[in-house]
Design a protein around this motif. Structure first.
Motif, mmCIF file in Angstrom:
data_model
loop_
_atom_site.group_PDB
_atom_site.id
_atom_site.type_symbol
_atom_site.label_atom_id
_atom_site.label_comp_id
_atom_site.label_asym_id
_atom_site.label_seq_id
_atom_site.Cartn_x
_atom_site.Cartn_y
_atom_site.Cartn_z
ATOM 1 N N ALA A 164 -30.081 -56.515 -59.345
ATOM 2 C CA ALA A 164 -31.141 -56.164 -60.063
ATOM 3 C C ALA A 164 -32.041 -57.545 -60.827
ATOM 4 O O ALA A 164 -33.011 -57.215 -61.226
ATOM 5 C CB ALA A 164 -30.715 -55.271 -61.123
ATOM 6 N N ARG A 211 -25.906 -50.466 -56.715
ATOM 7 C CA ARG A 211 -26.819 -51.560 -56.290
ATOM 8 C C ARG A 211 -27.567 -50.996 -55.341
ATOM 9 O O ARG A 211 -29.068 -50.992 -55.458
ATOM 10 C CB ARG A 211 -26.156 -52.873 -55.617
ATOM 11 N N TRP A 236 -29.979 -48.377 -57.079
ATOM 12 C CA TRP A 236 -30.865 -49.163 -57.847
ATOM 13 C C TRP A 236 -32.222 -49.674 -56.861
ATOM 14 O O TRP A 236 -33.435 -49.532 -57.208
ATOM 15 C CB TRP A 236 -30.377 -50.445 -58.635
ATOM 16 N N ARG A 269 -35.971 -48.339 -57.335
ATOM 17 C CA ARG A 269 -36.940 -49.207 -57.198
ATOM 18 C C ARG A 269 -37.930 -49.321 -56.020
ATOM 19 O O ARG A 269 -39.098 -49.550 -56.331
ATOM 20 C CB ARG A 269 -36.419 -50.750 -57.271
#
Length: 290
Positions: free
Chosen positions: A16, A199, A202, A206
């Motif tokens: 991130a 991860r 995320w 995104r």
């Protein structure tokens, strides 16, 4: 791959976080210089990196550092400086290209073979231990216990220990797990699956959304950041055997989202690059071929 790159990959543990300029530059050179037989003007590189928020000073400093390390070749034409690839950087970029496009995010064809690597180094060898561990993590090894590391495939270890004094203290084997070993437990012990899954989650949050990250001016910038963040993510993934991962493992869904969005951005990104990039022929263009 150089120790600088091993350490860059391992230090970027939090996907991130904003990618470093060198990581973005490698993605750019892999997409728009590798295999094209060209050098690209420094001014063009500054423009591209500026589109993803990297300052001119940071880009210039990183280009200079990469040139000193033998990753870039610079030539001058009048007042303009052009940068191109070297055999060393081509090797790195071909490897990254393979990891993104040819090797899936999940190991679906595992034959049950593990690579085992053990080492015991003197306490004073802290630097050697750090470099060796960085290389092992980058290659997909997990720490099982003490100085015993494992990877879920048949790996060529020689490049990982090349140039290290520690090489003389390393023992490597190939093996298969036997009862009463529980491979699911082994995988959970050696790798932090929760962090890795987070991860991927995320990345999906995104990028697999109606509105991808804001603040990016065009398709070239979005594609550059997308691919950089994807490569940064999968290089932290050891590609564990599918049968020993949770059923809802998000890697393949994230890979599908990445490839679909990349394809959507590709036509416009190529058009922008063709218009803005100032290039000259690379006199060693043949060396660009794998």
């Amino acid at each position: 791959m150089t120790d600088e790159l091993f350490e860059t990959e391992s230090s970027e543990a939090d996907v991130a976080g904003a990618p470093r300029p060198q990581t973005l530059l490698l993605t750019f050179f892999g997409g728009y210089v590798l295999g094209r037989g060209v050098h690209v003007a420094t001014a063009s590189v500054l423009d591209v990196l500026g589109r993803v928020g990297v300052s001119e000073h940071a880009t210039r400093s990183t280009l200079s550092r990469m040139a000193r390390r033998g990753l870039l070749h610079r030539v001058r034409r009048g007042r303009q400086v052009y940068v191109g690839l070297t055999p060393r950087s081509r090797e790195i970029l071909h490897e990254g290209e393979s990891r993104v496009w040819r090797i899936g995010a999940v190991n679906t064809h595992w034959d049950g073979t593990w690579t085992l690597l053990g080492f015991s180094l003197p306490e004073s060898w802290q630097r050697q231990r750090h470099v060796l561990r960085s290389r092992l993590l980058w290659a997909g090894f997990g720490s099982l216990q003490g100085g015993l590391w494992i990877a879920p495939s048949t790996l060529e270890v020689a490049p990982l220990i090349e140039g290290l004094e520690a090489a003389g203290h390393v023992k490597v084997f190939q093996a298969r797990a036997l009862p009463p070993t529980d491979v699911d437990d082994l995988v959970h012990d050696a790798w932090d699956l929760d962090t890795l899954a987070a991860r991927y989650a995320w990345f999906l949050e995104r990028w697999d959304a109606a509105e991808p990250p804001n603040g990016l001016p065009d398709s070239l910038a979005r594609q550059l950041l997308l691919q950089t963040e994807w490569l940064q993510l999968i290089r932290q993934d050891p590609r564990l055997p599918q049968q020993h991962l949770p059923q809802d493992w998000p890697a393949e869904r994230a890979q599908k989202a990445f490839r679909a969005l990349y394809a959507d951005l590709e036509p416009a990104a190529k058009a922008i690059a063709a218009e803005m990039l100032d290039t000259i022929p690379d006199t060693e263009a043949d060396a660009d071929q794998p």
